[in-house]
Design an enzyme around this catalytic site. Structure first.
Site, PDB file in Angstrom:
ATOM      1  CB  CYS A  63      -0.915  -0.032   1.216  1.00 32.72           C
ATOM      2  SG  CYS A  63      -1.779   1.492   1.573  1.00 32.72           S
ATOM      3  CB  CYS A  66       0.299   1.743   4.151  1.00 32.15           C
ATOM      4  SG  CYS A  66      -1.428   1.241   4.023  1.00 32.15           S
TER       5      CYS A  66
END
Length: 138
Positions: A63, A66
Site C-alpha cells: 500500500c 501506508c
C-alpha cells in the site's frame, strides 16, 4: 556421485533461502516507525487493545499511502507516549482485518479501555487521526 548431487541441491536451496530472507528483511516492509509495534497474533491483539488508549493501524506492505504515512504515525507514537500504537498487516492476519471489516488501507481504529471508538479514520488524514487520539486520551 549421489552425495555430490545432494550437496549441490542443498547449496542451491540454502542460497535461495538466503536471497529470499534478505529481500524480506527490509525494515521498511513492516513500516513500523517510532514506538509502533506490529502484531501478528489475534490473542495478543485482543490483549493489547483491552486497556488504555490504543491506535490500531491496519496496513498492507504493498500500500503506497501506508508507506507514505508510516513515518508520521511513528512521530505520533513519540508525541503521545501514553497511547499504544500497533500495526496489523491485513495479509498476515486476515482474521483481525475481517473482524474489523477493513475495506481500505490505511484504516485506523482507536480503542479506549477495550471499547472501540465510534469513528475510524480511513486513509491518510493525519489531522483527523491526531484529533481522534486527543479525544481518546481526554
Amino acid at each position: 556421485m549421489e552425495i555430490s548431487r545432494l550437496l549441490i541441491v542443498l547449496a542451491i536451496y540454502l542460497a535461495f533461502r538466503y536471497f529470499i530472507r534478505g529481500r524480506n528483511s527490509n525494515p521498511a516492509a513492516t513500516m513500523a516507525h517510532g514506538k509502533v509495534t506490529e502484531i501478528d497474533n489475534p490473542v495478543i491483539f485482543k490483549a493489547l487493545v483491552s486497556s488504555g488508549p490504543v491506535v490500531v493501524d491496519f496496513f498492507a506492505t504493498w500500500c503506497g499511502p501506508c508507506k507514505a504515512i508510516a513515518p508520521v504515525v511513528g512521530q505520533l507514537s513519540e508525541t503521545y507516549p501514553n497511547v499504544r500504537f500497533i500495526q496489523v498487516d491485513v495479509e498476515k492476519v486476515p482474521s483481525i482485518a475481517q473482524e474489523h471489516a477493513i475495506r481500505a488501507m490505511p484504516t485506523f481504529v482507536l480503542y479506549k479501555d477495550g471499547k472501540q471508538a465510534e469513528k475510524r479514520v480511513v486513509g491518510g488524514n493525519m489531522k483527523e487521526l491526531e484529533d481522534m487520539i486527543k479525544r481518546i486520551i481526554a
